[in-house]
Structure formats: structure tokens, C-alpha cells
Design a protein around this motif. Structure first.
Motif, mmCIF file in Angstrom:
data_model
loop_
_atom_site.group_PDB
_atom_site.id
_atom_site.type_symbol
_atom_site.label_atom_id
_atom_site.label_comp_id
_atom_site.label_asym_id
_atom_site.label_seq_id
_atom_site.Cartn_x
_atom_site.Cartn_y
_atom_site.Cartn_z
ATOM 1 N N LYS A 58 0.732 -1.277 0.001
ATOM 2 C CA LYS A 58 -0.144 0.227 -0.172
ATOM 3 C C LYS A 58 0.701 1.200 -0.003
ATOM 4 O O LYS A 58 0.265 2.240 -0.352
ATOM 5 C CB LYS A 58 -1.117 -0.021 1.349
ATOM 6 N N ASP A 104 0.225 -6.103 2.194
ATOM 7 C CA ASP A 104 -0.141 -4.784 1.913
ATOM 8 C C ASP A 104 0.444 -3.822 2.809
ATOM 9 O O ASP A 104 0.590 -2.742 2.716
ATOM 10 C CB ASP A 104 -1.453 -4.705 1.778
ATOM 11 N N HIS A 174 -8.304 3.548 -2.617
ATOM 12 C CA HIS A 174 -7.049 3.005 -1.587
ATOM 13 C C HIS A 174 -6.279 1.966 -2.300
ATOM 14 O O HIS A 174 -6.576 1.443 -3.264
ATOM 15 C CB HIS A 174 -7.925 2.172 -0.138
ATOM 16 N N TYR A 176 -5.006 -0.783 -1.462
ATOM 17 C CA TYR A 176 -5.392 -2.223 -1.314
ATOM 18 C C TYR A 176 -6.158 -2.746 -2.823
ATOM 19 O O TYR A 176 -6.085 -3.796 -2.863
ATOM 20 C CB TYR A 176 -6.413 -2.352 -0.262
#
Length: 437
Positions: A58, A104, A174, A176
């Protein structure tokens, strides 16, 4: 008879509770910001040295995905004092083993040595941090290694891309939404300067937690840690952006394709809160209730009783910022994917309407007690847990207290959390289909 069963359950819970020894640890910071956690266990002459860096997929730039995972490989290339290809030889020749992994949210390196090799483990991890050699030759070598890993684990594995399809549809803003292994083109396009910048930003002591667990002398260990890690310069403070997703308010529908499968699958995926929340832990329990083992609700219904599915289950993918809750099934025979979704939805509605039975509730409590005991049954597991709770939760002592959260979860909370998150207007339905070659 029912009273006898409940009495036996209570006795089992008591045994688990009394066998779950409190994990004693000491933690402190070095002047350069490195967080240190020490756990002494002299029951066996073994020690784990590990470092968890608060960097994962991330934290990458959108056009440079795969960097964090790439570094997991790259930082085994060697250092100023460890020759190229020598890392694993040094570990094995000294009776140890080691590995690393990336998610992540974080990257984790560890060595397990005979306890008389503690200093060696500390030296090697300090070398990784202080003297890594990052040159174009090493980048090129590991680029091929990562590509081969992707071919083996993703490109040629059945059902290996379903999470990729879920995430890219579930997350719009995001990071992710990407995969840990990233896109190979991004790694191909990355310059040596970018690799050096990534290392300089994230591989700094103030972004790292060092855990030493096992057969140690605490005072001697502290001195070695100070000698090897204390002189390493502090890095610049890392500023993280908290990216928020808009709520999902109507069902999303998508398709994903896999050339390695012949039988399709269907996934119902829901965006859920951070793993640090109580609700995320309740979703863990719901996942276990629905799909843990062949006696679970979904398996018994879809696979055993109705014979509509070859496999069915639930996954609570808990992460630092958000979670993803996934219900899935693979059809048997002529069963339609939409019929599997209907059956899954009926089970969720039951969960949202009725309290689970006392028998099933006690089974859940037993399972989580057992998981808790097993996770702390080795110094390797303890080291991992200490690092994870510190880096991702900000509370190292959860290694002792998180089980109390699970113990306190009620049947009523299970019903209410199912109502809160597992609704048709808050989800993605993904049809995962064979791709015609």
C-alpha cells in the motif's frame, strides 16, 4: 445430556485458559527510533531474530507496484560485508534457517538460530539495514526471480487471481486495490534511482521493530543490540496518507477470468473495517462459524446436504486500514452461480435474524482459544506476534489480551455485525470464470 456437554465444554475452556501462559516481554526504543522487543524463553537453546518494517504494497506509487515485495528479495542480495549469494549459506552453515514475507501493510524478515549464534543474527539484520548493496546487477537478477515467482504462484495456478479481481473492484481509491506482487511492467520500468529512494525512505530504524525471542541473556542482548543497531542513523519521518473509500451503497457485479480453471466460482465480497476494530474480530468468528471445517454451516449445507457445491467457505481478510470479507463457492454439476449466491444469502439472513446455538457458540470459543495457544507455542510464533501487534496494532501486549476480546464477544454481537456489514447493497458479486485459450 446437554448439561454434560456444556460442562465438558467449560472444562476444555478452562484447560486452554490455564495452559495459555502469559508472554512476558520488554520493549524500548533506541535513540534512532528503532523499536526493540525482547522475550526470554530459556526452555530450548533456540533464538529468533526478526525485523518488521512498516512498509507494504500500500506504500508504493501507483505506477511502481510490486516494490515492497521486490525489496523482500533484493535485500538478500548481499551487503558490504556479506557477499552476493552468501546470505543463505551463512545461515545454514551455522545451523539456522531464515525467510521473509510481504503483505499490503508490512515486510518481515527473520532468522532462527541456535542461541549461541544470536550475535550472528543481529549482525546480519543490522547489515541488511546499514550496508545493503543495491546495484543494477542485483535488481536485474531479482527481477527475473520475481517474474518466475509470479509465473509459478499466479499465472499458472488455478484460482490464484480471484483476490486480484476482488480487490480491484472493491477498492477505488485505496492502494489495497493492487496486488502485493504488483505489475511486472512497473518493475521493469523502475530505475535504480527509484529503488535507492525506496530503500532510503522505508528501510530506516525509525520504521522498524526488532524482536529477539528465545534463549537469551537480556542484558547481554541489549548491549549487542546497541552495538549493532544504535549507530545506524535515523531516517526522515514517514508521512502516511489516510485514504478513505466511499461507502458501497449498491451491489456491484463483475467478472474475472482464469485460463487455468475449468470449474467457475462465485464470490460475494464486502468491505469491512480495520483489523484493529472489535467488529473485525467478530467477523473472524462469523467466518469460522460459516466455513471452518467440514462441520461448518456452509460446507454442510452446500457440499454435504444439498450437493450443490464442490467447495464453499468464508474468508475474513483483515488488514490495517480496511478488511475484505469474502464468501465463495464452486458449483457442482449443473448448479448455477446465482443459485449458490441465493443459498449463501439465506444462510446470512438466518445469521442476521437468529442467535447461533449455544453449542456452536462454545465451539467457536474453543477454536479461538486453541488458535491463541497454538500461535504462542514456539519462539518463532511469539516473535512474529510481538512484531505484528506492535507494528500494525500499536499495542504489543495484545499478544496476551486479544484473546480476551474474542472471549467477550457475544452471540448478540455476532448477529448485529452480520446485519451491519453483510448486506446485498454493500457488496461485490464476482463471477470467476474459465478463460478460453
Amino acid at each position: 445430556m446437554k448439561k454434560s456437554i456444556l460442562s465438558l465444554t467449560s472444562a476444555v475452556l478452562f484447560v486452554f485458559s490455564t495452559n495459555a501462559q502469559k508472554v512476558e516481554f520488554e520493549e524500548y526504543n533506541l535513540d534512532n527510533g528503532m523499536h526493540v522487543i525482547l522475550h526470554q524463553d530459556n526452555s530450548a537453546p533456540v533464538v529468533t531474530t526478526s525485523v518488521m518494517y512498516h512498509v507494504g504494497a500500500k506504500d508504493e506509487q501507483p505506477d511502481r507496484t510490486g516494490m515492497a515485495h521486490f525489496f523482500e528479495h533484493l535485500l538478500f542480495e548481499g551487503t558490504q560485508n556479506i557477499g552476493k549469494g552468501e546470505w543463505f549459506k551463512i545461515v545454514s552453515s551455522n545451523g539456522g534457517r531464515n525467510n521473509a514475507n510481504t503483505t499490503d501493510d508490512r515486510t518481515y524478515y527473520y532468522e532462527i538460530f541456535p542461541s549461541n549464534k544470536l550475535e550472528l543474527g543481529l549482525w546480519m539484520e543490522s547489515e541488511r539495514l546499514l550496508h545493503p548493496i543495491i546495484k543494477q546487477g542485483g535488481v536485474d537478477t531479482q527481477n527475473e526471480v520475481v517474474k518466475e515467482e509470479k509465473r509459478l504462484r499466479v499465472d499458472n495456478q488455478p484460482y490464484s487471481r480471484f483476490l486480484e479481481y476482488v480487490k480491484v473492484n472493491m477498492f477505488k481509491k485505496h492502494p489495497y486495490k493492487g496486488t502485493t506482487i504488483g505489475k511486472m511492467k512497473h518493475l521493469d520500468d523502475a530505475t535504480l534511482k527509484e529503488f535507492l529512494a525506496f530503500n532510503k525512505k522505508f528501510y530506516v530504524p525509525n520504521n522498524a521493530t526488532l524482536v529477539v525471542a528465545g534463549d537469551i541473556d537480556v542484558n547481554a542482548t541489549k548491549k549487542m543490540i546497541q552495538d549493532y543497531f544504535g549507530p545506524i542513523p535515523r531516517g526522515e519521518n514517514i508521512i502516511r496518507t489516510n485514504i478513505k473509500e466511499d461507502p458501497i451503497t449498491e451491489q456491484m457485479n463483475a467478472k474475472g477470468y482464469d485460463p487455468n480453471i475449468q470449474i467457475p466460482a462465485v464470490m460475494a465480497a464486502y468491505r469491512t473495517p480495520s483489523m484493529k476494530t472489535r467488529d473485525s474480530r467478530i467477523l473472524d468468528m462469523i467466518s469460522s462459524y460459516l466455513s471452518s471445517g467440514k462441520s461448518s454451516v456452509m460446507y454442510k449445507k452446500l457440499v454435504d446436504t444439498k450437493k450443490m457445491a464442490l467447495q464453499a467457505g468464508a474468508i475474513n481478510l483483515s488488514q490495517e486500514d480496511y478488511g475484505t470479507y469474502i464468501l465463495y463457492a464452486l458449483p457442482q454439476g449443473e448448479t448455477k452461480l446465482k443459485d449458490l449466491v441465493k443459498e449463501i444469502d439465506e444462510e446470512i439472513v438466518t445469521l442476521q435474524s437468529d442467535l447461533i446455538s449455544e453449542k456452536n457458540y462454545q465451539k467457536l470459543q474453543n477454536k479461538f482459544e486453541n488458535n491463541f495457544v497454538n500461535s504462542n507455542s514456539s519462539v518463532e510464533g511469539v516473535a512474529n506476534s510481538l512484531a505484528r501487534y506492535n507494528v500494525l496494532y500499536g499495542d504489543t501486549n495484545l499478544i496476551n489480551t486479544e484473546i480476551d476480546i474474542y472471549r467477550s464477544i457475544t452471540k448478540e454481537e455476532i448477529r448485529e455485525v452480520a446485519k451491519k456489514y453483510l448486506n446485498p447493497n454493500q457488496r461485490l458479486i464476482l463471477e470467476y470464470l474459465p478463460e478460453k485459450k
